[in-house]
Design an enzyme around this catalytic site. Structure first.
Site, short mmCIF file in Angstrom:
data_model
loop_
_atom_site.label_atom_id
_atom_site.label_comp_id
_atom_site.label_asym_id
_atom_site.label_seq_id
_atom_site.Cartn_x
_atom_site.Cartn_y
_atom_site.Cartn_z
CE LYS A 77 -3.97 1.97 2.55
NZ LYS A 77 -4.81 1.87 3.76
CB SER A 152 -8.14 3.67 2.85
OG SER A 152 -7.26 3.08 3.79
CB SER A 176 -8.39 0.94 5.85
OG SER A 176 -9.07 2.17 5.79
#
Lengths: 487, 97
Positions: A77, A152, A176
């Site tokens: 990420k 997210s 997330s």
């Protein structure tokens, strides 16, 4: 058909038997990304040259020196810093930022012999539930490209679901990792707060943030958590608690396991198909010898409000470092320093980030501090006590991960409150600091649904044992999106 | 108390070092008002004598030996600085000219 349909065990067997090499696995990742990423839009930056070089060198390492993750590709990420590989948090304010060191988890991936193939899209600074808040691209759900992948860590889940990579890292502040894992039909773990070092994770809400693994099955997830977990001198909130050998504990036996099901998790706002799939999952777990009882987490309905005050307050402080002076975007044509700060920040941040910075600044400001920030911290205590109480008598808590399946791109983007409600079942877990996993447990109109299993502080082991037993008894995790066919 | 005025939003934006137009102030006033309205639900809870939680784990001070360690490389740190002169970070004037 791709090699990434295989588990880590099968991939290692293939390497041992000479069916393919590490270089082939790396090439496969880049080929899949080239084929699929025009649709999925998961990757922000690729590490092609270095990864290819690394793979070739690793093929020379003798088998007896290799661990279970050696040579396997992973996506990271984009809020986790990677030395020499652009890291933007999907924000314009960090455009072109080149980290000069690796996050502790990235160092640990390298020590485990994993090959980082690229950086994954996200909601800007991890603020969002759909990946629509990225400044660069909107990642799509591989099961249906008209739908969001969640957020997210949307691209971390989508890239694994699309078979672009077999592993990824995400981060979870209010859901997330788990919510996108549920939306994309993959396995995502938010470890106990303090289990994994946050050094090199760009901070959103420091008392809630945790890095965790996303994979296609529970066993691989356990392996990856073991690789990245542990105390770290660079993160004073990382806990000095021994990390078990999770994968070796997975035997499918959960006889006598005491499962609590909070009535608040199957109540108002949770869609019928989701409820049905969770109730079916509970039957499966009962069939495996677990006991299931209803409990109450009475303060659940206050978690969302407390979370938005606390996480935004922490964010308003953490994001003050982005001022255009030392790295990232810098506004031009300004007269003085104050204008430089203000213009850099208002041009560099997206609306959702600004909204939360302002909410946090407001909550912390004189006159509102007690009514908002302190009240929210006290609410957090009550929520944590709810969980402590249930865990006195139960081993795990089980419920849905998200109240619905993945919604359509654009559906909630103009309505922050509806968007926030997606995280209503995941947020309390971060406030309590306990670990939780999402695993696939069904489908609604071709879109995956997730089962959430919540454990005691530092008891990821029982979560993994439960998840593994369920996975062995079902076949949801073996299904793949249509876009796998022919590519 | 929940509804934020445009002026309050502008003040908060200044504290947060965000430039904001009139139009944006209006939009944010409306959106933030909805969120703070929602936050009022916490007032249903009696939190008298409830300790605030800032951190879930009982970690107190984390100490180490006081031994000098090498920090990050200075030249490497300067690589991300947009404007610099002689190894120093350059910024615009602090006072209006």
């Amino acid at each position: 058909m791709t090699l990434f349909k295989l588990s880590s065990k099968e991939l290692q067997e293939g390497l041992h038997n000479g069916e393919f090499k590490i270089a082939d696995l790396t090439n496969e990742a880049f080929a899949r990304i080239e084929n699929l990423d025009n649709d999925v839009q998961a990757f922000l930056a690729l590490n092609k040259e270095k990864a290819t070089e690394q793979a070739a060198q690793m093929d020379q390492v003798p088998f007896e020196e290799r661990g279970p993750l050696f040579g396997l590709p992973i996506g990271v990420k984009d809020n986790i810093v990677t030395e020499g590989l652009e890291t933007t948090c999907a924000s314009k304010i960090l455009e072109g930022f080149m980290p000069i060191y690796d996050a502790t988890v990235v160092k640990k991936l390298r020590e485990a012999g994993m090959v980082t193939v690229g950086k994954l899209n996200m909601d800007e600074f991890a603020m969002g539930s759909s990946n629509e808040n990225s400044a660069y691209k909107t990642t799509k759900n591989p099961w249906n490209l008209e739908h969001v992948p969640g957020g997210s860590s949307g691209a971390s889940a989508a890239s694994v679901a699309a078979g672009e990579v077999p592993f990824s890292l995400g981060s979870d502040t209010g859901g997330s990792i788990r919510q996108p894992a549920a939306y994309c039909g993959v396995v995502g773990m938010k470890p106990t707060y303090g289990r994994v070092s946050r050094f090199g994770l760009v901070a959103f809400a420091s008392s809630l943030d945790q890095i965790g693994p996303i994979t296609r099955n529970v066993y691989d997830n356990a392996l990856l958590l073991e690789a990245i977990a542990g105390v770290d001198a660079n993160d004073s909130t990382s806990a000095d608690v021994p990390v078990p050998n999770y994968a070796s504990k997975l035997n499918g036996d959960i006889k006598g396991l005491r499962i609590a099901v909070p009535k608040e998790y199957l109540g108002e706002g949770v869609n019928e198909e989701v409820k049905k799939s969770v109730l079916q999952a509970l039957e499966v777990l009962k069939g495996l010898g677990a006991t299931v009882e209803e409990v109450s987490l009475p303060h659940s309905k206050y978690a969302l409000a407390a979370y938005y005050i606390l996480s935004s307050s922490e964010a308003s402080s953490n994001l003050s470092r982005f001022d255009g002076i030392r790295y990232g975007f810098r506004a031009e044509g300004v007269k003085n320093l104050m204008e430089l700060y203000k213009e850099t920040r208002s041009q560099g941040f997206g609306d959702e980030v600004k909204r939360r910075i302002m909410l946090g600044t407001y909550s912390l400001s004189a006159g509102t501090y007690d009514a908002y920030y302190k009240k929210a911290q006290q609410t957090r205590t009550l929520i944590k006590q709810d969980y402590d109480k249930v865990f006195e008598n139960y081993d795990v808590i089980v419920g849905p991960t998200a109240p619905t399946a993945a919604f359509k791109v654009g559906q909630n983007i103009d309505d922050p409150m509806t968007m926030y409600a997606n995280d209503i079942l995941t947020i309390p877990i971060n406030l309590a600091g306990v670990p939780a996993i999402s695993i696939p447990c069904g489908f609604e109109n071709g879109l995956p649904l997730g089962l959430q299993i919540i454990g005691k502080h530092f008891d990821e082991e029982t979560i993994y044992r439960t998840a593994y037993a369920y996975e062995q008894a079902t076949d949801f995790h073996t299904q793949t999106p249509q876009l796998w066919e022919g590519k | 108390m929940a509804k934020l005025s445009k002026e309050e939003v502008k003040h908060v934006a200044h504290l947060a070092r965000l430039a904001i137009t009139d139009e944006e102030a209006e939009k944010f006033a409306d959106q933030l008002g909805k969120i703070t309205d929602f936050a009022q639900t916490l007032n249903e809870l009696d939190t008298t004598n409830v300790e605030p939680t800032s951190h879930v784990l009982p970690i107190v001070n984390v100490m180490r030996e006081d031994v000098a360690q090498k920090g990050l490389d200075r030249d490497a740190m300067m690589q991300n600085v947009k404007e610099q002169v002689d190894g120093q970070v350059k910024v615009p004037p602090i006072l209006e000219d």
